[in-house]
Write an enzyme that holds these catalytic residues in place. Structure first.
Site, mmCIF file in Angstrom:
data_model
loop_
_atom_site.group_PDB
_atom_site.id
_atom_site.type_symbol
_atom_site.label_atom_id
_atom_site.label_comp_id
_atom_site.label_asym_id
_atom_site.label_seq_id
_atom_site.Cartn_x
_atom_site.Cartn_y
_atom_site.Cartn_z
ATOM 1 N N ASP A 83 -75.141 -6.923 46.591
ATOM 2 C CA ASP A 83 -74.825 -8.188 47.242
ATOM 3 C C ASP A 83 -73.370 -8.537 46.929
ATOM 4 O OD1 ASP A 83 -75.646 -8.668 44.501
ATOM 5 O OD2 ASP A 83 -75.794 -10.795 44.956
ATOM 6 N N GLU A 148 -77.361 -10.358 42.228
ATOM 7 C CA GLU A 148 -76.475 -10.555 41.079
ATOM 8 C C GLU A 148 -75.492 -11.692 41.325
ATOM 9 O OE1 GLU A 148 -73.099 -10.209 38.368
ATOM 10 O OE2 GLU A 148 -73.033 -10.029 40.545
#
Length: 168
Positions: A83, A148
């Site tokens: 991400d 994350e």
């Protein structure tokens, strides 16, 4: 590896980082899923086994392993995240953040170094070693997440639920 292989890896990396996998923005949830699918396919192509997209109850994680060194050998766990941060303010970018641009032999795009570029390296290193020697002196597990950048809210539950799978 040859420059032809290097060109292939560069094209693959550019393809991967062009996916706007912004976990913080709900309108990009399909992009995050697409990045997970891309990663699952690329890991399988590298020779990594048992590759799966894991349901976390939030954004997906991708797991794979190579466990043929044996029970008495150590197991390494390679972690990364796919991400990326949102791109605002967009006007500060010289180019579209998801259209990778190469300047002075450097790639500029969201995720080029944090963390898609960095997490792509162990995959291609695994592939190079596996395809040239067919084995490793230790077992290897890969765990890549897509939360994350939003503080991994589902990570504790995922790790608890999959403790044996992620054990290293």
């Amino acid at each position: 590896y040859s420059s032809a292989a290097s060109d292939v890896y560069k094209r693959q990396l550019l393809d991967f980082i062009s996916i706007p996998s912004i976990a913080a923005l709900p309108e990009h949830s399909k992009d995050v899923q697409r990045a997970a699918a891309w990663l699952r396919a690329r890991m399988s192509e590298a020779g990594i086994e048992n590759v799966e997209v894991m349901d976390t109850g939030g954004q997906p994680a991708v797991y794979g392993d190579w466990m043929h060194a044996g029970n008495g050998k150590p197991t390494a766990l390679i972690y990364g995240h796919f991400d990326v941060q949102p791109v605002d303010p967009i006007e500060l970018w010289d180019n579209d953040p998801f259209t990778p641009t190469i300047k002075d032999e450097k790639i500029f795009a969201r995720g080029a170094s944090d963390d898609k570029g960095s997490m792509f390296i162990p995959i291609i290193v695994f592939e190079a070693i596996y395809k040239s020697s067919g084995s490793f002196p230790f077992n290897i597990k890969f765990h890549f997440e897509a939360e994350e950048e939003i503080a991994s809210p589902k990570k504790p539950q995922l790790v608890s639920k999959n403790a044996d799978k992620l054990k290293c």
